[in-house]
Write an enzyme that holds these catalytic residues in place. Structure first.
Site, PDB file in Angstrom:
ATOM      1  N   GLY A   1      42.779  55.054  27.278  1.00 32.79           N
ATOM      2  CA  GLY A   1      41.933  54.152  28.076  1.00 32.79           C
ATOM      3  C   GLY A   1      40.479  54.570  28.102  1.00 32.79           C
ATOM      4  O   GLY A   1      39.803  54.602  27.074  1.00 32.79           O
TER       5      GLY A   1
ATOM      6  N   LYS B   1      46.160  50.335  19.146  1.00 31.97           N
ATOM      7  CA  LYS B   1      46.749  51.580  18.616  1.00 31.97           C
ATOM      8  C   LYS B   1      47.896  51.327  17.664  1.00 31.97           C
ATOM      9  O   LYS B   1      48.113  52.106  16.727  1.00 31.97           O
ATOM     10  CB  LYS B   1      47.206  52.508  19.749  1.00 31.97           C
ATOM     11  CG  LYS B   1      48.017  51.848  20.854  1.00 31.97           C
ATOM     12  CD  LYS B   1      47.117  51.331  21.942  1.00 31.97           C
ATOM     13  CE  LYS B   1      47.823  50.425  22.908  1.00 31.97           C
ATOM     14  NZ  LYS B   1      47.630  50.774  24.288  1.00 31.97           N
TER      15      LYS B   1
ATOM     16  N   ARG C   1      45.094  32.457  22.395  1.00 32.22           N
ATOM     17  CA  ARG C   1      46.101  31.441  22.064  1.00 32.22           C
ATOM     18  C   ARG C   1      45.896  30.173  22.879  1.00 32.22           C
ATOM     19  O   ARG C   1      45.929  29.066  22.358  1.00 32.22           O
ATOM     20  CB  ARG C   1      47.507  31.999  22.345  1.00 32.22           C
ATOM     21  CG  ARG C   1      48.018  32.864  21.238  1.00 32.22           C
ATOM     22  CD  ARG C   1      49.384  33.400  21.571  1.00 32.22           C
ATOM     23  NE  ARG C   1      49.365  34.178  22.809  1.00 32.22           N
ATOM     24  CZ  ARG C   1      50.077  35.272  23.004  1.00 32.22           C
ATOM     25  NH1 ARG C   1      50.880  35.723  22.073  1.00 32.22           N
ATOM     26  NH2 ARG C   1      50.007  35.929  24.145  1.00 32.22           N
TER      27      ARG C   1
ATOM     28  N   VAL D   1      43.194  54.900  22.492  1.00 32.78           N
ATOM     29  CA  VAL D   1      43.876  56.089  23.030  1.00 32.78           C
ATOM     30  C   VAL D   1      43.286  56.487  24.379  1.00 32.78           C
ATOM     31  O   VAL D   1      42.071  56.655  24.509  1.00 32.78           O
ATOM     32  CB  VAL D   1      43.759  57.294  22.067  1.00 32.78           C
ATOM     33  CG1 VAL D   1      44.523  58.488  22.621  1.00 32.78           C
ATOM     34  CG2 VAL D   1      44.271  56.943  20.681  1.00 32.78           C
TER      35      VAL D   1
ATOM     36  N   LYS E   1      49.555  56.542  19.904  1.00 34.43           N
ATOM     37  CA  LYS E   1      48.328  57.239  20.300  1.00 34.43           C
ATOM     38  C   LYS E   1      48.315  58.675  19.773  1.00 34.43           C
ATOM     39  O   LYS E   1      47.286  59.171  19.322  1.00 34.43           O
ATOM     40  CB  LYS E   1      48.199  57.222  21.824  1.00 34.43           C
ATOM     41  CG  LYS E   1      47.957  55.818  22.374  1.00 34.43           C
ATOM     42  CD  LYS E   1      48.212  55.763  23.869  1.00 34.43           C
ATOM     43  CE  LYS E   1      47.844  54.427  24.457  1.00 34.43           C
ATOM     44  NZ  LYS E   1      48.321  54.248  25.829  1.00 34.43           N
TER      45      LYS E   1
HETATM   46  P1  NAP Z   1      47.060  40.903  26.800  1.00 33.13           P
HETATM   47  O1  NAP Z   1      46.631  40.912  28.211  1.00 33.13           O
HETATM   48  O2  NAP Z   1      48.452  40.498  26.463  1.00 33.13           O
HETATM   49  O3  NAP Z   1      46.015  39.999  25.988  1.00 33.13           O
HETATM   50  C1  NAP Z   1      46.194  39.679  24.639  1.00 33.13           C
HETATM   51  C2  NAP Z   1      45.202  38.585  24.282  1.00 33.13           C
HETATM   52  O4  NAP Z   1      45.319  38.298  22.896  1.00 33.13           O
HETATM   53  C3  NAP Z   1      45.453  37.267  25.034  1.00 33.13           C
HETATM   54  O5  NAP Z   1      44.240  36.684  25.397  1.00 33.13           O
HETATM   55  C4  NAP Z   1      46.176  36.406  24.008  1.00 33.13           C
HETATM   56  O6  NAP Z   1      45.905  35.021  24.149  1.00 33.13           O
HETATM   57  C5  NAP Z   1      45.552  36.903  22.718  1.00 33.13           C
HETATM   58  N1  NAP Z   1      46.465  36.759  21.588  1.00 33.13           N
HETATM   59  C6  NAP Z   1      47.669  37.360  21.413  1.00 33.13           C
HETATM   60  N2  NAP Z   1      48.215  36.959  20.254  1.00 33.13           N
HETATM   61  C7  NAP Z   1      47.349  36.077  19.699  1.00 33.13           C
HETATM   62  C8  NAP Z   1      47.362  35.306  18.508  1.00 33.13           C
HETATM   63  N3  NAP Z   1      48.394  35.350  17.683  1.00 33.13           N
HETATM   64  N4  NAP Z   1      46.301  34.511  18.275  1.00 33.13           N
HETATM   65  C9  NAP Z   1      45.251  34.452  19.119  1.00 33.13           C
HETATM   66  N5  NAP Z   1      45.178  35.167  20.267  1.00 33.13           N
HETATM   67  C10 NAP Z   1      46.226  35.970  20.544  1.00 33.13           C
HETATM   68  O7  NAP Z   1      46.872  42.341  26.135  1.00 33.13           O
HETATM   69  P2  NAP Z   1      45.858  43.485  26.580  1.00 33.13           P
HETATM   70  O8  NAP Z   1      46.524  44.330  27.593  1.00 33.13           O
HETATM   71  O9  NAP Z   1      44.530  42.911  26.859  1.00 33.13           O
HETATM   72  O10 NAP Z   1      45.830  44.376  25.252  1.00 33.13           O
HETATM   73  C11 NAP Z   1      45.064  44.009  24.139  1.00 33.13           C
HETATM   74  C12 NAP Z   1      44.999  45.174  23.168  1.00 33.13           C
HETATM   75  O11 NAP Z   1      44.423  46.294  23.831  1.00 33.13           O
HETATM   76  C13 NAP Z   1      46.342  45.667  22.658  1.00 33.13           C
HETATM   77  O12 NAP Z   1      46.187  46.177  21.366  1.00 33.13           O
HETATM   78  C14 NAP Z   1      46.687  46.798  23.612  1.00 33.13           C
HETATM   79  O13 NAP Z   1      47.578  47.724  23.052  1.00 33.13           O
HETATM   80  C15 NAP Z   1      45.319  47.397  23.783  1.00 33.13           C
HETATM   81  N6  NAP Z   1      45.107  48.169  25.008  1.00 33.13           N
HETATM   82  C16 NAP Z   1      45.457  47.682  26.218  1.00 33.13           C
HETATM   83  C17 NAP Z   1      45.193  48.407  27.363  1.00 33.13           C
HETATM   84  C18 NAP Z   1      45.548  47.926  28.735  1.00 33.13           C
HETATM   85  O14 NAP Z   1      45.388  48.693  29.684  1.00 33.13           O
HETATM   86  N7  NAP Z   1      46.027  46.710  28.910  1.00 33.13           N
HETATM   87  C19 NAP Z   1      44.549  49.648  27.246  1.00 33.13           C
HETATM   88  C20 NAP Z   1      44.186  50.127  25.979  1.00 33.13           C
HETATM   89  C21 NAP Z   1      44.469  49.383  24.870  1.00 33.13           C
HETATM   90  P3  NAP Z   1      46.352  34.183  25.450  1.00 33.13           P
HETATM   91  O15 NAP Z   1      45.631  34.823  26.612  1.00 33.13           O
HETATM   92  O16 NAP Z   1      45.862  32.815  25.194  1.00 33.13           O
HETATM   93  O17 NAP Z   1      47.834  34.329  25.538  1.00 33.13           O
HETATM   94  N1  HSE Z   2      50.138  50.181  27.968  1.00 31.00           N
HETATM   95  C1  HSE Z   2      49.201  51.223  27.784  1.00 31.00           C
HETATM   96  C2  HSE Z   2      49.398  52.271  28.849  1.00 31.00           C
HETATM   97  C3  HSE Z   2      47.803  50.670  27.871  1.00 31.00           C
HETATM   98  O1  HSE Z   2      50.099  52.013  29.833  1.00 31.00           O
HETATM   99  O2  HSE Z   2      48.879  53.372  28.709  1.00 31.00           O
HETATM  100  C4  HSE Z   2      46.731  51.682  27.556  1.00 31.00           C
HETATM  101  O3  HSE Z   2      46.747  52.021  26.212  1.00 31.00           O
END
Ligand code: NAP
Ligand code: HSE
Length: 430
Positions: A136, A107, A46, A134, A207
């Site tokens: 990590g 997920k 974004r 799912v 998940k």
């Molecule tokens: P995050 O830190 O909130 O990052 C989301 C990213 O997507 C940011 O860079 C954001 O842009 C961008 N974004 C969001 N909405 C957008 C839009 N409408 N247009 C363009 N860009 C957009 O989230 P995250 O933790 O990395 O998670 C990302 C995905 O991985 C999710 O599906 C989450 O469930 C999954 N996941 C996360 C983890 C974890 O440990 N965090 C583990 C497994 C899976 P900006 O940076 O510019 O705001």
């Molecule tokens: N928010 C999720 C968690 C990220 O805490 O397990 C990993 O999927």
């Protein structure tokens, strides 16, 4: 070397940033493993100005993430934005329609639209990988789709949310407050953009629905998952669990029962002497019971930049190697229709914590509610003396049916002496 594999990455947050860092550090090794150079050619997020802590000077910025699907320089789309709807959904659909393999960690998207997206993947003969969605860094999708392919899975359970496990562990070990520990988990990059998804069990349900699909060969059905989170648990429950020889864990459980496929997410009391009771902090674990292999437990970090990027990178290497598998392990036309087991038929023992006025006859009223619902009591803890003041009362039941517990609780909450809604936690003898 074959031609380079060119990635378009949408989302540069915790996971996207982690992936770029991993590719920078492990680039050579990944090329060695896949026989192709893997390079990021375009990214979308974004806020273009945000410092991501990675060098983006040689990468093209795209304002509209969905445009990555049409980009002639992008071979593979990596969706790391999150959210079950657009733009994530539109991007994945457009990429598959354009015959560009997709890797996603999303997920929510797979849990809500998995079957439709899998059909799209089949129609266009284009792989879709979602290992990071799912548990990590634990390669559980790969294990179920490939490693356990020779088994009929009878049950699967585990800890699938790093944020909740971190909160429960830290509260137990330090006595710190729920909100304070949640804020810390957010800072560490564990939580979802809306942490309500974590603490209300929704993320775990997403998940579980995905795992159940791959393990039991059924269509992903988020509506069939019974969900309860950890928001209403207190330090008192954690302390009583300790005293009774249990740990409280937010468990995801899917198992075949005589009434159909049971899919449940809720806090559970697990005996202190089971391996899963000692899976702590951000760690996740998945236990699979297979017909030939028996019980297997996989454990590892379930959230955060490094572990999640590790799973995304494994999917990218699979694509670079030309691996293409049915999305849920079997073609969508062969997914089996198993009926969903009704929650009220669930059998097990329960922990009940009540806050009652310390008054003669209270215990008799509570016991009568359980007796009339035909629930037998195993033990009771009532401590402290404060006439006419609220005091905790904890009961452990013998095995019973959930419908009976519901009946007993409905009667208890009507008592004048019961001052708050009771806390009910199933006990899982794993
Ligand atoms: P995050 O830190 O909130 O990052 C989301 C990213 O997507 C940011 O860079 C954001 O842009 C961008 N974004 C969001 N909405 C957008 C839009 N409408 N247009 C363009 N860009 C957009 O989230 P995250 O933790 O990395 O998670 C990302 C995905 O991985 C999710 O599906 C989450 O469930 C999954 N996941 C996360 C983890 C974890 O440990 N965090 C583990 C497994 C899976 P900006 O940076 O510019 O705001
Ligand atoms: N928010 C999720 C968690 C990220 O805490 O397990 C990993 O999927």
């Amino acid at each position: 070397l074959s031609a380079a594999l060119r990635l378009g990455v949408a989302g540069l947050g915790t996971v996207g940033g982690g992936l770029l860092k991993l590719l920078a550090e492990q680039g050579k090794a990944l090329t060695g493993r896949s026989g192709r150079k893997i390079s990021v050619v375009a990214v979308a997020a974004r806020d273009r100005k945000k410092d991501r802590g990675v060098d983006l000077s040689k990468v093209r910025w795209v304002d509209d993430p969905v445009a990555l699907a049409r980009d002639p320089e992008v071979d593979v789309v990596v969706e790391l934005m999150g959210g079950s709807e657009d733009p994530a959904k539109a991007l994945v659909e457009a990429a598959l329609a354009a015959r560009k393999p997709v890797v996603t960690a999303n997920k929510a998207l797979i849990a809500h639209h998995g079957v439709a997206i899998a059909k799209l993947s089949e129609r266009h003969g284009t792989p879709l990988h979602f290992e990071a969605s799912v548990a990590g860094g634990i390669p559980i999708i790969k294990a179920l789709r490939e490693g356990f392919a020779g088994n009929r899975v009878d049950s699967l359970y585990g800890i699938l949310n790093g944020t909740c496990n971190y909160i429960l562990t830290t509260m137990r070990e330090t006595g710190r407050d729920f909100a304070d520990v949640l804020a810390e988990a957010q800072k560490l990059g564990y939580a979802e953009a809306d942490p309500g998804f974590d603490i209300d069990g929704i993320d775990t349900a997403h998940k579980l629905a995905i795992l159940a699909s791959v393990a039991f060969g059924v269509p992903v059905n988020i509506g069939a998952v019974h969900v309860d989170g950890i928001r209403n648990l207190s330090l008192d429950d954690i302390r009583f669990a300790d005293e009774l020889g249990y740990r409280i864990k937010l468990l995801a459980i899917a198992r075949r029962t005589p009434h159909g496929l049971e899919q449940r997410v809720h806090p559970c009391m697990v005996p202190n002497n089971t391996p899963i009771a000692h899976v702590n902090g951000v760690f996740n674990a998945v236990v699979v019971e297979g017909s030939s292999v028996g019980r297997v437990m996989l454990e590892g970090r379930g959230a955060g930049a490094g572990p999640t990027a590790s799973a995304v990178a494994a999917d990218i290497v699979d694509i670079a190697r030309g691996v293409s598998l049915p999305v849920f392990g079997v073609p969508t036309a062969n997914l089996a229709r198993l009926p969903a087991a009704p929650t009220r038929r669930h059998q097990g023992a329960y922990y009940i914590r009540l806050v009652v006025l310390d008054r003669p006859g209270v215990l008799a009223d509570i016991a009568a509610a359980l007796r009339d619902a035909k629930v037998s009591i195993e033990s009771v803890i009532q401590r402290g003396r404060a006439p006419e003041e609220p005091v905790p009362l904890v009961l452990i039941t013998h095995d019973t049916e959930e419908a009976r517990m519901t009946r007993a609780l409905e009667r208890m909450v009507k008592l004048d002496t019961v001052t708050r809604p009771p806390t009910l936690i199933p006990i899982e003898q794993l």
